[in-house]
Design a protein around this motif. Structure first.
Motif, PDB file in Angstrom:
ATOM      1  N   UNK A   1      45.079 103.116  31.063  1.00 50.88           N
ATOM      2  CA  UNK A   1      45.949 102.404  32.000  1.00 50.88           C
ATOM      3  C   UNK A   1      45.211 101.229  32.639  1.00 50.88           C
ATOM      4  N   UNK A   2      43.955 101.444  33.042  1.00 51.63           N
ATOM      5  CA  UNK A   2      43.189 100.380  33.673  1.00 51.63           C
ATOM      6  C   UNK A   2      42.983  99.192  32.750  1.00 51.63           C
ATOM      7  N   UNK A   3      42.651  99.468  31.500  1.00 48.11           N
ATOM      8  CA  UNK A   3      42.437  98.392  30.531  1.00 48.11           C
ATOM      9  C   UNK A   3      43.738  97.644  30.271  1.00 48.11           C
ATOM     10  N   UNK A   4      44.834  98.393  30.080  1.00 50.71           N
ATOM     11  CA  UNK A   4      46.125  97.770  29.785  1.00 50.71           C
ATOM     12  C   UNK A   4      46.609  96.909  30.948  1.00 50.71           C
ATOM     13  N   UNK A   5      46.505  97.431  32.161  1.00 51.63           N
ATOM     14  CA  UNK A   5      46.932  96.673  33.342  1.00 51.63           C
ATOM     15  C   UNK A   5      46.088  95.417  33.513  1.00 51.63           C
ATOM     16  N   UNK A   6      44.771  95.564  33.317  1.00 54.10           N
ATOM     17  CA  UNK A   6      43.883  94.408  33.478  1.00 54.10           C
ATOM     18  C   UNK A   6      44.180  93.318  32.440  1.00 54.10           C
ATOM     19  N   UNK A   7      44.319  93.709  31.175  1.00 53.55           N
ATOM     20  CA  UNK A   7      44.566  92.728  30.121  1.00 53.55           C
ATOM     21  C   UNK A   7      45.899  92.023  30.333  1.00 53.55           C
ATOM     22  N   UNK A   8      46.922  92.787  30.691  1.00 55.31           N
ATOM     23  CA  UNK A   8      48.235  92.173  30.921  1.00 55.31           C
ATOM     24  C   UNK A   8      48.173  91.243  32.126  1.00 55.31           C
ATOM     25  N   UNK A   9      47.535  91.688  33.198  1.00 51.62           N
ATOM     26  CA  UNK A   9      47.439  90.862  34.395  1.00 51.62           C
ATOM     27  C   UNK A   9      46.658  89.590  34.155  1.00 51.62           C
ATOM     28  N   UNK A  10      45.552  89.692  33.416  1.00 51.66           N
ATOM     29  CA  UNK A  10      44.736  88.508  33.137  1.00 51.66           C
ATOM     30  C   UNK A  10      45.479  87.513  32.257  1.00 51.66           C
ATOM     31  N   UNK A  11      46.190  88.018  31.243  1.00 48.65           N
ATOM     32  CA  UNK A  11      46.916  87.125  30.337  1.00 48.65           C
ATOM     33  C   UNK A  11      48.145  86.508  30.997  1.00 48.65           C
ATOM     34  N   UNK A  12      48.746  87.233  31.953  1.00 46.37           N
ATOM     35  CA  UNK A  12      49.940  86.738  32.643  1.00 46.37           C
ATOM     36  C   UNK A  12      49.597  85.990  33.921  1.00 46.37           C
ATOM     37  N   UNK A  13      48.324  85.802  34.230  1.00 45.43           N
ATOM     38  CA  UNK A  13      47.867  85.132  35.439  1.00 45.43           C
ATOM     39  C   UNK A  13      48.410  85.828  36.685  1.00 45.43           C
ATOM     40  N   UNK A  14      48.481  87.148  36.623  1.00 43.98           N
ATOM     41  CA  UNK A  14      48.977  87.931  37.753  1.00 43.98           C
ATOM     42  C   UNK A  14      47.781  88.534  38.483  1.00 43.98           C
ATOM     43  N   UNK A  15      47.514  88.051  39.699  1.00 52.79           N
ATOM     44  CA  UNK A  15      46.320  88.476  40.414  1.00 52.79           C
ATOM     45  C   UNK A  15      46.359  89.960  40.763  1.00 52.79           C
ATOM     46  N   UNK A  16      47.532  90.454  41.158  1.00 55.91           N
ATOM     47  CA  UNK A  16      47.648  91.859  41.550  1.00 55.91           C
ATOM     48  C   UNK A  16      47.265  92.772  40.391  1.00 55.91           C
ATOM     49  N   UNK A  17      47.826  92.501  39.212  1.00 55.87           N
ATOM     50  CA  UNK A  17      47.514  93.325  38.043  1.00 55.87           C
ATOM     51  C   UNK A  17      46.113  93.024  37.513  1.00 55.87           C
ATOM     52  N   UNK A  18      45.706  91.751  37.592  1.00 54.38           N
ATOM     53  CA  UNK A  18      44.380  91.374  37.111  1.00 54.38           C
ATOM     54  C   UNK A  18      43.274  92.053  37.889  1.00 54.38           C
ATOM     55  N   UNK A  19      43.516  92.323  39.166  1.00 52.39           N
ATOM     56  CA  UNK A  19      42.542  93.054  39.981  1.00 52.39           C
ATOM     57  C   UNK A  19      42.838  94.546  39.991  1.00 52.39           C
ATOM     58  N   UNK A  20      44.115  94.902  39.825  1.00 50.89           N
ATOM     59  CA  UNK A  20      44.498  96.318  39.846  1.00 50.89           C
ATOM     60  C   UNK A  20      43.893  97.103  38.700  1.00 50.89           C
ATOM     61  N   UNK A  21      43.821  96.472  37.514  1.00 52.12           N
ATOM     62  CA  UNK A  21      43.227  97.156  36.367  1.00 52.12           C
ATOM     63  C   UNK A  21      41.787  97.551  36.613  1.00 52.12           C
ATOM     64  N   UNK A  22      40.923  96.602  37.034  1.00 52.96           N
ATOM     65  CA  UNK A  22      39.545  96.966  37.352  1.00 52.96           C
ATOM     66  C   UNK A  22      39.425  98.005  38.457  1.00 52.96           C
ATOM     67  N   UNK A  23      40.348  97.993  39.423  1.00 55.14           N
ATOM     68  CA  UNK A  23      40.314  99.002  40.488  1.00 55.14           C
ATOM     69  C   UNK A  23      40.541 100.392  39.895  1.00 55.14           C
ATOM     70  N   UNK A  24      41.502 100.507  38.980  1.00 59.18           N
ATOM     71  CA  UNK A  24      41.760 101.790  38.313  1.00 59.18           C
ATOM     72  C   UNK A  24      40.522 102.246  37.551  1.00 59.18           C
TER      73      UNK A  24
END
Length: 224
Positions: free
Chosen positions: A170-193
């Protein structure tokens, strides 16, 4: 502790599992790119922040290596084949992926010295087939898929619940999606997970008795 092989390696593996996702999170926080804004000059205008971010991301992947080796070491019966194969793929992937962070420094210099169109062309032309096939793809696939599979092997061996591989995936998927979509919440949420799940396992390694880490007694260092 340094003279005790079991204590040092166990602690190093545990600390690495905490520091690796922490570096990933801090690397994402210090990245000067603005969410939703594709600015090719963002790195050229913020070389200091880029240097910090790229260095943190580099060490995130490097620090995962001793942690992965520690997890594989603890899988001794059920899941051994999966752990060994996944561990080898992951270590090679992490080494490859960490080296890709150096491209950020070339990004800074090219966009500072050349017109945007020319700098972009040089960066695109640098993506040679050998670099993509032998560096990028093994680095990304080996790192992301490998980390998830190592977590699966660790859980299958009864060392952690199935929340561990689920959290890693889940952490990897959220981070990759957030980074590719320029979504800061998900881009940081993945690493937090990833920090939560790997950090929990890392702390458990740090607190683990040496007898559980290595059933065989450690050889005491020779005394002069």
């Amino acid at each position: 502790m340094i003279a005790n092989a079991n204590s040092f390696r166990r602690t190093a593996a545990g600390v690495s599992l905490v520091l690796a996702p922490l570096c990933l999170l801090l690397g994402m926080i210090t990245d000067p790119s603005e969410p939703g804004v594709e600015d090719p000059l963002a790195y050229a205008h913020n070389p200091g922040a880029v240097g910090v971010s790229a260095t943190l991301l580099h060490y995130a992947w490097v620090l995962f290596v001793p942690g992965v080796l520690g997890l594989v070491h603890l899988v001794r019966r059920k899941g051994v084949v999966l752990a060994n194969l996944a561990g080898a793929v992951t270590v090679l992937g992490l080494i490859n992926f960490s080296s890709l962070m150096i491209s950020d420094f070339f990004d800074i210099v090219l966009f500072q010295a050349l017109p945007v169109a020319q700098a972009e062309k040089l960066m695109q032309d640098a993506a040679q087939p050998a670099m993509v096939a032998a560096w990028q793809l093994p680095g990304m696939i080996g790192s992301f898929l490998g980390l998830a599979l190592v977590a699966v092997a660790y859980a299958r061996a009864g060392r952690a619940g199935w929340w561990f591989p689920a959290g890693v995936l889940a952490g990897i998927a959220v981070w990759l999606f957030g980074a590719s979509a320029w979504n800061m919440v998900l881009g940081l949420g993945g690493p937090v997970i990833l920090l939560v799940v790997f950090g929990f396992v890392g702390v458990s390694l740090i607190r683990m008795p040496d007898a559980e880490w290595s059933p065989a007694p450690a050889v005491e260092p020779a005394r002069a």
